[in-house]
Design a protein around this motif. Sequence first.
Motif, PDB file in Angstrom:
ATOM      1  N   LYS A   1      -3.704 -47.451  98.384  1.00  0.00           N
ATOM      2  CA  LYS A   1      -3.166 -48.609  97.674  1.00  0.00           C
ATOM      3  C   LYS A   1      -2.024 -48.115  96.800  1.00  0.00           C
ATOM      4  N   LEU A   2      -0.809 -48.572  97.126  1.00  0.00           N
ATOM      5  CA  LEU A   2       0.368 -48.199  96.366  1.00  0.00           C
ATOM      6  C   LEU A   2       0.906 -49.422  95.645  1.00  0.00           C
ATOM      7  N   ASP A   3       1.463 -49.221  94.475  1.00  0.00           N
ATOM      8  CA  ASP A   3       2.094 -50.300  93.731  1.00  0.00           C
ATOM      9  C   ASP A   3       3.544 -50.403  94.201  1.00  0.00           C
ATOM     10  N   ILE A   4       3.802 -51.336  95.095  1.00  0.00           N
ATOM     11  CA  ILE A   4       5.132 -51.506  95.666  1.00  0.00           C
ATOM     12  C   ILE A   4       5.838 -52.640  94.918  1.00  0.00           C
ATOM     13  N   GLU A   5       6.920 -52.301  94.281  1.00  0.00           N
ATOM     14  CA  GLU A   5       7.715 -53.287  93.536  1.00  0.00           C
ATOM     15  C   GLU A   5       8.449 -54.191  94.522  1.00  0.00           C
ATOM     16  N   LYS A   6       8.387 -55.490  94.278  1.00  0.00           N
ATOM     17  CA  LYS A   6       9.110 -56.436  95.120  1.00  0.00           C
ATOM     18  C   LYS A   6      10.605 -56.264  94.853  1.00  0.00           C
ATOM     19  N   PRO A   7      11.423 -56.141  95.905  1.00  0.00           N
ATOM     20  CA  PRO A   7      12.871 -55.977  95.714  1.00  0.00           C
ATOM     21  C   PRO A   7      13.482 -57.176  94.981  1.00  0.00           C
ATOM     22  N   VAL A   8      14.554 -56.929  94.252  1.00  0.00           N
ATOM     23  CA  VAL A   8      15.244 -57.977  93.488  1.00  0.00           C
ATOM     24  C   VAL A   8      15.686 -59.101  94.427  1.00  0.00           C
ATOM     25  N   VAL A   9      16.165 -58.762  95.605  1.00  0.00           N
ATOM     26  CA  VAL A   9      16.615 -59.787  96.553  1.00  0.00           C
ATOM     27  C   VAL A   9      15.443 -60.674  96.964  1.00  0.00           C
ATOM     28  N   ALA A  10      14.250 -60.126  97.075  1.00  0.00           N
ATOM     29  CA  ALA A  10      13.074 -60.916  97.423  1.00  0.00           C
ATOM     30  C   ALA A  10      12.696 -61.853  96.279  1.00  0.00           C
ATOM     31  N   LYS A  11      12.803 -61.358  95.042  1.00  0.00           N
ATOM     32  CA  LYS A  11      12.534 -62.216  93.878  1.00  0.00           C
ATOM     33  C   LYS A  11      13.532 -63.363  93.815  1.00  0.00           C
ATOM     34  N   ALA A  12      14.799 -63.066  94.093  1.00  0.00           N
ATOM     35  CA  ALA A  12      15.834 -64.099  94.083  1.00  0.00           C
ATOM     36  C   ALA A  12      15.584 -65.119  95.193  1.00  0.00           C
ATOM     37  N   PHE A  13      15.159 -64.647  96.359  1.00  0.00           N
ATOM     38  CA  PHE A  13      14.851 -65.532  97.488  1.00  0.00           C
ATOM     39  C   PHE A  13      13.701 -66.466  97.100  1.00  0.00           C
ATOM     40  N   ASP A  14      12.688 -65.931  96.410  1.00  0.00           N
ATOM     41  CA  ASP A  14      11.571 -66.762  95.933  1.00  0.00           C
ATOM     42  C   ASP A  14      12.074 -67.887  95.034  1.00  0.00           C
ATOM     43  N   VAL A  15      12.917 -67.550  94.078  1.00  0.00           N
ATOM     44  CA  VAL A  15      13.431 -68.539  93.124  1.00  0.00           C
ATOM     45  C   VAL A  15      14.226 -69.618  93.858  1.00  0.00           C
ATOM     46  N   LEU A  16      15.100 -69.210  94.770  1.00  0.00           N
ATOM     47  CA  LEU A  16      15.901 -70.157  95.534  1.00  0.00           C
ATOM     48  C   LEU A  16      15.023 -71.113  96.334  1.00  0.00           C
ATOM     49  N   VAL A  17      14.053 -70.566  97.038  1.00  0.00           N
ATOM     50  CA  VAL A  17      13.205 -71.388  97.905  1.00  0.00           C
ATOM     51  C   VAL A  17      12.309 -72.308  97.075  1.00  0.00           C
ATOM     52  N   ILE A  18      11.784 -71.817  95.970  1.00  0.00           N
ATOM     53  CA  ILE A  18      10.973 -72.678  95.098  1.00  0.00           C
ATOM     54  C   ILE A  18      11.826 -73.833  94.569  1.00  0.00           C
ATOM     55  N   ALA A  19      13.057 -73.550  94.198  1.00  0.00           N
ATOM     56  CA  ALA A  19      13.960 -74.605  93.707  1.00  0.00           C
ATOM     57  C   ALA A  19      14.244 -75.632  94.806  1.00  0.00           C
ATOM     58  N   LEU A  20      14.495 -75.173  96.022  1.00  0.00           N
ATOM     59  CA  LEU A  20      14.754 -76.091  97.134  1.00  0.00           C
ATOM     60  C   LEU A  20      13.510 -76.911  97.477  1.00  0.00           C
ATOM     61  N   PHE A  21      12.354 -76.278  97.431  1.00  0.00           N
ATOM     62  CA  PHE A  21      11.105 -76.984  97.720  1.00  0.00           C
ATOM     63  C   PHE A  21      10.858 -78.046  96.638  1.00  0.00           C
ATOM     64  N   ALA A  22      11.076 -77.690  95.387  1.00  0.00           N
ATOM     65  CA  ALA A  22      10.916 -78.652  94.285  1.00  0.00           C
ATOM     66  C   ALA A  22      11.894 -79.817  94.454  1.00  0.00           C
ATOM     67  N   ALA A  23      13.124 -79.524  94.854  1.00  0.00           N
ATOM     68  CA  ALA A  23      14.112 -80.580  95.081  1.00  0.00           C
ATOM     69  C   ALA A  23      13.656 -81.510  96.212  1.00  0.00           C
ATOM     70  N   ALA A  24      13.083 -80.946  97.268  1.00  0.00           N
ATOM     71  CA  ALA A  24      12.578 -81.763  98.378  1.00  0.00           C
ATOM     72  C   ALA A  24      11.431 -82.660  97.909  1.00  0.00           C
ATOM     73  N   LEU A  25      10.575 -82.126  97.050  1.00  0.00           N
ATOM     74  CA  LEU A  25       9.471 -82.936  96.517  1.00  0.00           C
ATOM     75  C   LEU A  25       9.997 -84.059  95.636  1.00  0.00           C
ATOM     76  N   VAL A  26      10.968 -83.759  94.793  1.00  0.00           N
ATOM     77  CA  VAL A  26      11.573 -84.783  93.937  1.00  0.00           C
ATOM     78  C   VAL A  26      12.222 -85.859  94.815  1.00  0.00           C
ATOM     79  N   TYR A  27      12.929 -85.430  95.845  1.00  0.00           N
ATOM     80  CA  TYR A  27      13.559 -86.376  96.772  1.00  0.00           C
ATOM     81  C   TYR A  27      12.507 -87.281  97.412  1.00  0.00           C
ATOM     82  N   LEU A  28      11.417 -86.690  97.872  1.00  0.00           N
ATOM     83  CA  LEU A  28      10.340 -87.460  98.503  1.00  0.00           C
ATOM     84  C   LEU A  28       9.754 -88.476  97.513  1.00  0.00           C
ATOM     85  N   VAL A  29       9.487 -88.036  96.304  1.00  0.00           N
ATOM     86  CA  VAL A  29       8.929 -88.933  95.279  1.00  0.00           C
ATOM     87  C   VAL A  29       9.894 -90.083  94.979  1.00  0.00           C
ATOM     88  N   LEU A  30      11.178 -89.771  94.865  1.00  0.00           N
ATOM     89  CA  LEU A  30      12.167 -90.807  94.564  1.00  0.00           C
ATOM     90  C   LEU A  30      12.319 -91.815  95.710  1.00  0.00           C
TER      91      LEU A  30
END
Length: 164
Positions: free
Chosen positions: A7-36
């Motif tokens: 078991k190694l502690d592997i740090e998530k790459p910065v690009v992966a963290k940025a990809f997470d933020v982008l996708v979460i934002a897009l998913f949230a926008a899709a949910l807001v769009y659906l609700v509206l």
Amino acid sequence: METKKPKLDIEKPVVAKAFDVLVIALFAAALVYLVLQWDQLPDRIPAHFGAGGEVDRYGSRMELLLLPIIGVVMWVGMWMLEKYPHAYNYLNLRPDNVEIQYRYGVLFMNVTKNISTLLFVFLIWQTTDIALSRIDSLNMPIFITILVLLFGSMGVYFYKVMKL
């Protein structure tokens, strides 16, 4: 008998963290769009699409809620897997390549998780617009691009792993 994987502690790459933020934002926008748009949706909405992107089955608008639910469950599940690369099955795992294999595994899971979620964002948006008669069918170039990115990233991962 297989030896226990370290078991190694592997740090998530910065690009992966940025990809997470982008996708979460897009998913949230899709949910807001659906609700509206929810109150404007007809009782029957597209529930399945043929190979050309045309609607081939209609269902209750409540079925549309399955897309964000499945998207969240998949994202959370893969996010949890991403944290435990030692739990994956690997080809040619050896003491001299464990760390790089785990790094590849973390990145592979991140990319798969996020591109899969982008597919759900796309489907929520397109299904809503088709139900509201804004468009007639799925935008197949975008749909195919997402699938190429998803399966292409898997191919790149397996190619890199096989080179090890």
